[in-house]
Write a protein that holds these residues in place. Structure first.
Motif, PDB file in Angstrom:
ATOM      1  N   ALA A 130       0.812  -1.156  -0.091  1.00 36.55           N
ATOM      2  CA  ALA A 130       0.142   0.000  -0.040  1.00 36.55           C
ATOM      3  C   ALA A 130       0.952   1.130   0.085  1.00 36.55           C
ATOM      4  N   LYS A 131       2.048   1.237  -0.791  1.00 42.91           N
ATOM      5  CA  LYS A 131       2.753   2.576  -0.681  1.00 42.91           C
ATOM      6  C   LYS A 131       2.340   3.318  -2.130  1.00 42.91           C
ATOM      7  N   PRO A 132       2.125   4.542  -1.887  1.00 43.05           N
ATOM      8  CA  PRO A 132       1.685   5.463  -2.824  1.00 43.05           C
ATOM      9  C   PRO A 132       2.002   5.266  -4.361  1.00 43.05           C
ATOM     10  N   ILE A 133       1.293   5.380  -5.169  1.00 44.80           N
ATOM     11  CA  ILE A 133       1.434   5.436  -6.417  1.00 44.80           C
ATOM     12  C   ILE A 133       0.711   6.476  -7.213  1.00 44.80           C
ATOM     13  N   GLY A 148      -5.330  -3.556 -10.769  1.00 40.42           N
ATOM     14  CA  GLY A 148      -6.757  -4.028 -10.625  1.00 40.42           C
ATOM     15  C   GLY A 148      -7.849  -3.284 -10.890  1.00 40.42           C
ATOM     16  N   ASP A 149      -8.942  -3.604 -10.703  1.00 43.21           N
ATOM     17  CA  ASP A 149     -10.255  -3.234 -10.723  1.00 43.21           C
ATOM     18  C   ASP A 149     -10.679  -2.443  -9.718  1.00 43.21           C
ATOM     19  N   GLY A 150     -11.835  -1.447 -10.122  1.00 38.90           N
ATOM     20  CA  GLY A 150     -12.451  -0.464  -8.835  1.00 38.90           C
ATOM     21  C   GLY A 150     -11.347   0.607  -8.388  1.00 38.90           C
ATOM     22  N   ILE A 151     -10.465   0.955  -8.961  1.00 38.44           N
ATOM     23  CA  ILE A 151      -9.507   2.008  -8.432  1.00 38.44           C
ATOM     24  C   ILE A 151     -10.114   3.220  -9.242  1.00 38.44           C
ATOM     25  N   ALA A 152     -10.131   4.300  -8.553  1.00 38.01           N
ATOM     26  CA  ALA A 152     -10.604   5.663  -9.102  1.00 38.01           C
ATOM     27  C   ALA A 152      -9.187   6.471  -9.581  1.00 38.01           C
ATOM     28  N   VAL A 181      -7.099  13.290  -8.480  1.00 42.44           N
ATOM     29  CA  VAL A 181      -7.959  12.286  -7.949  1.00 42.44           C
ATOM     30  C   VAL A 181      -7.281  11.364  -6.995  1.00 42.44           C
ATOM     31  N   VAL A 182      -7.689  11.152  -5.743  1.00 39.09           N
ATOM     32  CA  VAL A 182      -7.073  10.365  -4.722  1.00 39.09           C
ATOM     33  C   VAL A 182      -7.881   9.044  -4.511  1.00 39.09           C
ATOM     34  N   ASP A 183      -7.429   8.022  -4.583  1.00 39.20           N
ATOM     35  CA  ASP A 183      -7.901   6.755  -4.088  1.00 39.20           C
ATOM     36  C   ASP A 183      -7.363   6.380  -3.103  1.00 39.20           C
ATOM     37  N   PHE A 184      -7.971   6.740  -1.951  1.00 44.20           N
ATOM     38  CA  PHE A 184      -7.081   6.357  -0.620  1.00 44.20           C
ATOM     39  C   PHE A 184      -7.091   5.017  -0.116  1.00 44.20           C
ATOM     40  N   GLU A 185      -8.191   4.457  -0.617  1.00 43.18           N
ATOM     41  CA  GLU A 185      -8.184   2.830  -0.389  1.00 43.18           C
ATOM     42  C   GLU A 185      -6.979   2.149  -1.135  1.00 43.18           C
ATOM     43  N   HIS A 186      -6.530   2.438  -2.045  1.00 38.18           N
ATOM     44  CA  HIS A 186      -5.690   1.795  -2.954  1.00 38.18           C
ATOM     45  C   HIS A 186      -4.412   2.815  -2.887  1.00 38.18           C
ATOM     46  N   SER A 187      -4.307   3.869  -2.503  1.00 32.84           N
ATOM     47  CA  SER A 187      -3.132   4.685  -2.362  1.00 32.84           C
ATOM     48  C   SER A 187      -2.612   5.235  -3.887  1.00 32.84           C
ATOM     49  N   VAL A 188      -3.673   5.403  -4.605  1.00 32.78           N
ATOM     50  CA  VAL A 188      -3.387   5.810  -6.088  1.00 32.78           C
ATOM     51  C   VAL A 188      -3.744   7.242  -6.269  1.00 32.78           C
ATOM     52  N   VAL A 189      -2.813   8.047  -6.868  1.00 32.74           N
ATOM     53  CA  VAL A 189      -3.055   9.687  -7.031  1.00 32.74           C
ATOM     54  C   VAL A 189      -2.919   9.840  -8.493  1.00 32.74           C
ATOM     55  N   THR A 190      -3.641  10.300  -8.961  1.00 34.60           N
ATOM     56  CA  THR A 190      -3.607  10.747 -10.572  1.00 34.60           C
ATOM     57  C   THR A 190      -3.938  12.171 -10.778  1.00 34.60           C
ATOM     58  N   THR A 191      -3.679  12.827 -11.683  1.00 38.14           N
ATOM     59  CA  THR A 191      -3.911  14.065 -12.334  1.00 38.14           C
ATOM     60  C   THR A 191      -3.611  14.171 -14.012  1.00 38.14           C
ATOM     61  N   PRO A 192      -4.535  14.924 -14.443  1.00 37.36           N
ATOM     62  CA  PRO A 192      -4.610  14.932 -16.090  1.00 37.36           C
ATOM     63  C   PRO A 192      -3.277  15.461 -16.757  1.00 37.36           C
ATOM     64  N   ALA A 193      -2.581  16.620 -16.134  1.00 39.30           N
ATOM     65  CA  ALA A 193      -1.337  17.027 -16.701  1.00 39.30           C
ATOM     66  C   ALA A 193      -1.636  17.414 -18.086  1.00 39.30           C
TER      67      ALA A 193
END
Length: 219
Positions: A130-133, A148-152, A181-193
């Protein structure tokens, strides 16, 4: 002890590698925050070479993804196979068409995409611990196959790409260029750039927010 972040590159140049501004802004913000980083790239041939002046494929020319990525990293880079999640607190994947051409075949296969096996293997440890990605631009499109599925995630508001993400089992969230957009459950952070940015300052706002949020999640 300083935090350590792995940055995964896909070549050098928006049309056939990693987006140069996105990569530079990422490294700049990490350095400003006192976070150490190491760049990695797969030691494979690019799908093709694009003339960035004409945006046309250069027939008969071949380039290596690791060697091209070394241009961005000023030579301080390792092969992707050497990436061990145990040595890092987070990982970031900048965008650019190289992500959709070299790290995957999303550019040609869309929701039938396959992701480079070496990339999947490199991220297993981050996912399990669960390290941030962090992913930006087109890179979030890889998340359903990669993590995996279900990640925002977000690529902004592109209907074709967001539709492909949904078809692969992902959750797309519409987002402005300066936000994340932060998916805290899966520790995933994204941005459009540069899926949305029209100038470097726009891209910088979202990218800096992404790096800042990863820094908070590493604490």
């Amino acid at each position: 002890m300083a935090k350590q972040v792995a940055v995964i590159l896909a070549g050098c140049g928006v049309y056939d590698g990693s987006e140069i501004y996105e990569t530079t802004l990422t490294l700049l913000r990490l350095d400003q925050l006192g976070i150490e980083y190491r760049c990695f790239a797969p030691d494979i041939e690019q799908q093709h070479v694009v003339n960035h002046l004409t945006q046309e494929v250069v027939e008969g020319e071949q380039r290596n993804v690791l060697l091209e990525s070394a241009r961005l990293a000023r030579g301080d880079i390792s092969a992707l196979e050497a990436l061990n999640a145990d040595n890092f607190d987070a990982v970031i994947v900048p965008g650019g068409f190289g992500v959709a051409k070299n790290l995957s075949d999303f550019a040609s296969a869309s929701d039938n995409m396959q992701v480079l096996e070496a990339l999947k293997e490199a991220l297993v440890g981050f996912r399990q611990e669960a390290k941030p990605i962090g992913l930006m631009c087109i890179a979030p499109a890889l998340v359903p196959r990669l993590l995996g599925d279900g990640i925002a995630v977000t690529v902004g508001n592109d209907p074709a790409v967001s539709g492909a993400i949904s078809a692969m089992g992902g959750l797309h969230r519409t987002c402005s260029v300066e936000d994340i957009v932060v998916d805290f459950e899966h520790s995933v952070v994204t941005t459009p750039a540069y899926m949305l940015a029209t100038r470097i300052s726009e891209a910088a706002t979202g990218i800096f927010k992404l790096v800042d949020r990863l820094a908070e999640m590493m604490d």
